[in-house]
Write a protein that holds these residues in place. Sequence first.
Motif, mmCIF file in Angstrom:
data_model
loop_
_atom_site.group_PDB
_atom_site.id
_atom_site.type_symbol
_atom_site.label_atom_id
_atom_site.label_comp_id
_atom_site.label_asym_id
_atom_site.label_seq_id
_atom_site.Cartn_x
_atom_site.Cartn_y
_atom_site.Cartn_z
ATOM 1 N N UNK A 590 0.950 -1.011 -0.079
ATOM 2 C CA UNK A 590 0.034 0.000 -0.088
ATOM 3 C C UNK A 590 0.996 1.360 -0.206
ATOM 4 N N UNK A 591 2.002 1.100 0.761
ATOM 5 C CA UNK A 591 2.967 2.362 0.546
ATOM 6 C C UNK A 591 3.256 2.634 -0.713
ATOM 7 N N UNK A 592 3.651 1.487 -1.325
ATOM 8 C CA UNK A 592 4.313 1.775 -2.694
ATOM 9 C C UNK A 592 3.362 2.155 -3.973
ATOM 10 N N UNK A 593 2.278 1.804 -3.721
ATOM 11 C CA UNK A 593 1.060 1.952 -4.598
ATOM 12 C C UNK A 593 0.812 3.552 -4.690
ATOM 13 N N UNK A 603 12.115 6.491 -1.145
ATOM 14 C CA UNK A 603 12.798 5.433 -1.553
ATOM 15 C C UNK A 603 14.091 5.657 -2.178
ATOM 16 N N UNK A 604 14.223 6.576 -3.118
ATOM 17 C CA UNK A 604 15.898 7.256 -3.382
ATOM 18 C C UNK A 604 16.594 7.495 -2.293
ATOM 19 N N UNK A 605 15.925 8.034 -1.249
ATOM 20 C CA UNK A 605 16.787 8.658 0.116
ATOM 21 C C UNK A 605 17.230 7.272 0.686
ATOM 22 N N UNK A 624 -1.961 -4.264 -8.898
ATOM 23 C CA UNK A 624 -0.825 -3.725 -9.763
ATOM 24 C C UNK A 624 0.494 -3.838 -9.287
ATOM 25 N N UNK A 625 1.428 -4.267 -10.254
ATOM 26 C CA UNK A 625 2.782 -4.479 -10.004
ATOM 27 C C UNK A 625 3.675 -3.473 -10.623
ATOM 28 N N UNK A 626 3.128 -2.449 -11.019
ATOM 29 C CA UNK A 626 4.013 -1.421 -11.777
ATOM 30 C C UNK A 626 5.028 -0.872 -10.718
ATOM 31 N N UNK A 627 4.927 -1.032 -9.341
ATOM 32 C CA UNK A 627 5.945 -0.232 -8.500
ATOM 33 C C UNK A 627 7.174 -1.099 -8.581
ATOM 34 N N UNK A 628 7.005 -2.497 -8.902
ATOM 35 C CA UNK A 628 7.964 -3.282 -9.041
ATOM 36 C C UNK A 628 9.165 -2.844 -9.788
ATOM 37 N N UNK A 629 8.773 -2.387 -10.990
ATOM 38 C CA UNK A 629 9.782 -1.940 -12.062
ATOM 39 C C UNK A 629 10.322 -0.259 -11.708
ATOM 40 N N UNK A 630 9.229 0.397 -10.835
ATOM 41 C CA UNK A 630 9.702 1.988 -10.868
ATOM 42 C C UNK A 630 10.611 2.193 -9.759
#
Length: 718
Positions: A590-593, A603-605, A624-630
């Motif tokens: 849920x956080x990554x969505x 996440x970058x930090x 949704x799995x879009x966050x896995x590639x982002x």
Amino acid sequence: MRHSPATMDSLLTKPAGPAIQQTVLLVGPQSDAPPGLLPLLHSLGAQSQHADSGERALEILVAEDIALVLADVALPGMDGYALTQWIRENSRTRHIPVILLSNGVWDAAAIARAYEAGAIDYLGRPVAEPVLSSKVAVLLELDGNRRRLRQAISHIDSTKAYYESMLNAAGEGVIGLDRDGHMRFANPAARLMLKVENDQLVGADYRMFYPFPAGDVPHWEHTPFFHTLRHGKETRIEETIFMRHDRTHFPVSLCVSRLAGNGDGLVIVFQDISQRKALEEALRRQAVTDPLTGLNNRSGFKSAFRIALDRARRARKSVALMFIDLDHFKRINDTLGHAAGDFLLAAVATSIRECVRSYDIVSRIGGDEFSVVLDELDDASSAAQIAGKILTALRCPFRLEDGMQVTISASIGIASFPECSDDVDMLMQAAGVAMYQAKSDGRNLYHFYMPEMNAKARHRLMLEQALRVAVEDDGFFLHYQPQVDIGTGRVVGYEALLRWDHDRIGSIAPSTFVPMLEETGLIIPMGQWVFSTGCRQRHAWNSMLPEQCSLSVNLSPRQFADKNLVPQIQRVLEANQLPPYQLEIELTESMLMSNTEHTRNLLRSLKDLGLKLSVDDFGTGYSSLAYLKQFALDALKIDKQFIDHLTTSSKDKAIARSIIQLGHNLGMQVIAEGVETADQVETLQQLGCDVVQGFYFGRPVPAGEVGRIPQAVAVGAQ
């Protein structure tokens, strides 16, 4: 009665007595006087006095007229708090404002102590000159106004006997009556208010302007005017009714006095208070009305509810009280903004109003909380029909100002009179308990109050209070569960798990107290404690554990939203001399969505610090799995619900295989949680899982028992 503005202005602009002199008393070391203060006082025409102790300050305060005191908290002998209290308790000095100065930090206790002593304000050194200038200038201006007003009042008192008639007559209507109640004169203001010409008024009877209540026989002896004439005492009436020449009525306040000297008659000074009454009514409505929706606010609701209960008692009818709370409304505010949220609340208010009868009482009692009082019911069960109607209406999409459509739902709690209680506060409590039960049971539904709900609510309240005490008193502790490389059998990490044992309730499951930590906001300080304690413990294990053995810590949604998270973690790592690669952060889907700028930057930090990032309970939250590639993630953790039936359910086995293949194809490590049997271990080996964690390899244990856990096991032999 108010005085004529022109007369009052002349008295205030030309007061008797000498020009105003103001003195500011500085108490403390002279070298500590705030910079820029003395030039400021000079520019304001004020002078200063200095006292190096509280005792010396008392001598000056008793002897001289002081306008303002600036006192250090730390003084020899009597400190600043005691000095302030003395000033406030002394009738001669209690009006003098005191500002306390301190070189230390003004914490909550110090601030409370300052206000309890009677200080009007507090400042810490070094004092910002603009702040000091503003406060001193305002306080001296108020003191100057007070002094000028005191001079003016003194001047008025000294000349009151001579000018009283003129002051009373200047701005209000003035009517002269003889001893029989006939009008002798009326000033222009009186004629204007009564809408009468002078020739119509002189000689007319008092009944031209003073109406008697319907049914009463008018008698001069029954009027307040005759009462004043007989007893010779001034009569003041704050509110009564006068009548215009066209027979319309208007409210007035009045003062009746006998004519001074040898005059045989009365003078009535009156004021039209129609505007004041209208303002009072507007203020009354404002006090009980919610400005956003136009409904009753909480105060107006309670007042109307009491009236409805009284009416129901007399008529022996039922009353139902509904508490309506919008589900997940905070998400709308956070996502679309408060303007959209306010527009939606107003639309919801209209929708609820349309679902009930015209005489039912609808109120907005909180941010997204509404109440409905269903009045004069034959049977409280009728409320169920209305509740269902409201739920159906709220599920219809609402169109916002920008054209976007929003769908919401609500949870409704219902309490009825006389079944639940006959007390306003008890009925409100019951409706609130029923509403929270509706939320707990899945939302978008209604519940009638039942006694067992109250016991459940009391238990939750007790648990929440105990939770707060536990957070403040370090009542929580950590257990650690090993994570094992399924290929080598080596322990490659430990997960820090939060635990709580209550001295009376016993062990409380994380599934119970973690959501409460989230709801109360206590998860922020608790999360910081977990990071600090876990990292300190991992550093203490340096000589015992392999260097690459990491510690994983769960991150809550509230922590994830905290802008101070990254610097806090960095400080913890530095304080415990812990290499970043030894700390793994577990996130939820849920956080990554929420692919927002905050998420990307956070996440970058975290990766820039050198931390490992894993997705906890993978596959249970979002499709949704879009966050896995982002995002640059290091590991996926297969949720326990897919492991429980891994060896008996072909579907769970297929899901586990898919997650493992997906993770490997994306270059991620895959960890299985909740592994409890040898068959599960064997199946996970066949599927190519990397790391396993569960009771099969070790239950969560206190830090002191981690040393007893073998750092390598023969996985295939178990």
